[in-house]
Design a protein around this motif. Sequence first.
Motif, PDB file in Angstrom:
ATOM      1  N   VAL A 153      -8.835  -8.707  -5.352  1.00 19.99           N
ATOM      2  CA  VAL A 153      -8.715  -7.316  -4.935  1.00 19.99           C
ATOM      3  C   VAL A 153      -9.207  -6.366  -6.023  1.00 19.99           C
ATOM      4  CG1 VAL A 153      -7.057  -5.482  -4.386  1.00 19.99           C
ATOM      5  CG2 VAL A 153      -6.877  -7.703  -3.261  1.00 19.99           C
ATOM      6  N   TYR A 183     -10.379   0.969  -3.038  1.00 15.19           N
ATOM      7  CA  TYR A 183     -10.356   0.551  -1.648  1.00 15.19           C
ATOM      8  C   TYR A 183      -9.708  -0.818  -1.547  1.00 15.19           C
ATOM      9  CZ  TYR A 183     -13.808   4.221  -0.954  1.00 15.19           C
ATOM     10  OH  TYR A 183     -14.454   5.421  -0.921  1.00 15.19           O
ATOM     11  N   ASN A 184      -8.794  -0.958  -0.597  1.00 19.06           N
ATOM     12  CA  ASN A 184      -8.164  -2.244  -0.348  1.00 19.06           C
ATOM     13  C   ASN A 184      -8.123  -2.441   1.160  1.00 19.06           C
ATOM     14  OD1 ASN A 184      -6.441  -4.424   0.063  1.00 19.06           O
ATOM     15  ND2 ASN A 184      -5.230  -3.961  -1.755  1.00 19.06           N
ATOM     16  N   LYS A 185      -9.155  -3.076   1.681  1.00 13.51           N
ATOM     17  CA  LYS A 185      -9.297  -3.255   3.123  1.00 13.51           C
ATOM     18  C   LYS A 185      -8.143  -4.067   3.711  1.00 13.51           C
ATOM     19  CE  LYS A 185     -12.562  -4.488   6.651  1.00 13.51           C
ATOM     20  NZ  LYS A 185     -13.791  -3.895   7.081  1.00 13.51           N
ATOM     21  N   ASP A 186      -7.678  -5.078   3.001  1.00 12.79           N
ATOM     22  CA  ASP A 186      -6.572  -5.890   3.503  1.00 12.79           C
ATOM     23  C   ASP A 186      -5.302  -5.058   3.667  1.00 12.79           C
ATOM     24  OD1 ASP A 186      -8.164  -8.173   3.597  1.00 12.79           O
ATOM     25  OD2 ASP A 186      -7.611  -8.772   1.575  1.00 12.79           O
ATOM     26  N   SER A 243      -5.180  -1.826   4.071  1.00 16.04           N
ATOM     27  CA  SER A 243      -5.450  -0.910   5.170  1.00 16.04           C
ATOM     28  C   SER A 243      -5.198  -1.586   6.514  1.00 16.04           C
ATOM     29  CB  SER A 243      -6.892  -0.420   5.091  1.00 16.04           C
ATOM     30  OG  SER A 243      -7.214   0.358   6.206  1.00 16.04           O
ATOM     31  N   ASN A 244      -5.665  -2.820   6.646  1.00 15.63           N
ATOM     32  CA  ASN A 244      -5.451  -3.559   7.891  1.00 15.63           C
ATOM     33  C   ASN A 244      -3.972  -3.834   8.136  1.00 15.63           C
ATOM     34  OD1 ASN A 244      -8.168  -3.623   8.518  1.00 15.63           O
ATOM     35  ND2 ASN A 244      -8.503  -5.573   7.501  1.00 15.63           N
ATOM     36  N   THR A 245      -3.220  -4.081   7.066  1.00 15.36           N
ATOM     37  CA  THR A 245      -1.780  -4.290   7.193  1.00 15.36           C
ATOM     38  C   THR A 245      -1.111  -3.027   7.728  1.00 15.36           C
ATOM     39  OG1 THR A 245      -1.737  -5.916   5.420  1.00 15.36           O
ATOM     40  CG2 THR A 245       0.342  -4.820   5.927  1.00 15.36           C
ATOM     41  N   LYS A 277      -2.524  -0.581   9.442  1.00 16.62           N
ATOM     42  CA  LYS A 277      -2.969  -0.354  10.819  1.00 16.62           C
ATOM     43  C   LYS A 277      -2.202  -1.237  11.794  1.00 16.62           C
ATOM     44  CE  LYS A 277      -7.657   1.084   9.718  1.00 16.62           C
ATOM     45  NZ  LYS A 277      -9.072   0.698   9.722  1.00 16.62           N
TER      46      LYS A 277
END
Length: 62
Positions: A11, A26-29, A31-33, A35
């Motif tokens: 990360v 930015y931490n896409k994982d 963000s997905n959590t 969402k």
Amino acid sequence: MLHRYEETSRVFKGRVSSYLEGDIFYNKDLSNTFKSSVENSSKAFYEGDIADKIAEFMKQDG
């Protein structure tokens, strides 16, 4: 210490000490959590895929 976990290293991409105030991280994982939690209520966190990932991590790294 942050490099202890493979995921943390991934990360932060080895830049843990290089981030400066004002940098955008930015931490896409993550963000997905967030969402998934919003879209599926607390079930996503306590009963779904997120719960499974937390449980697996705890088994491996306690």
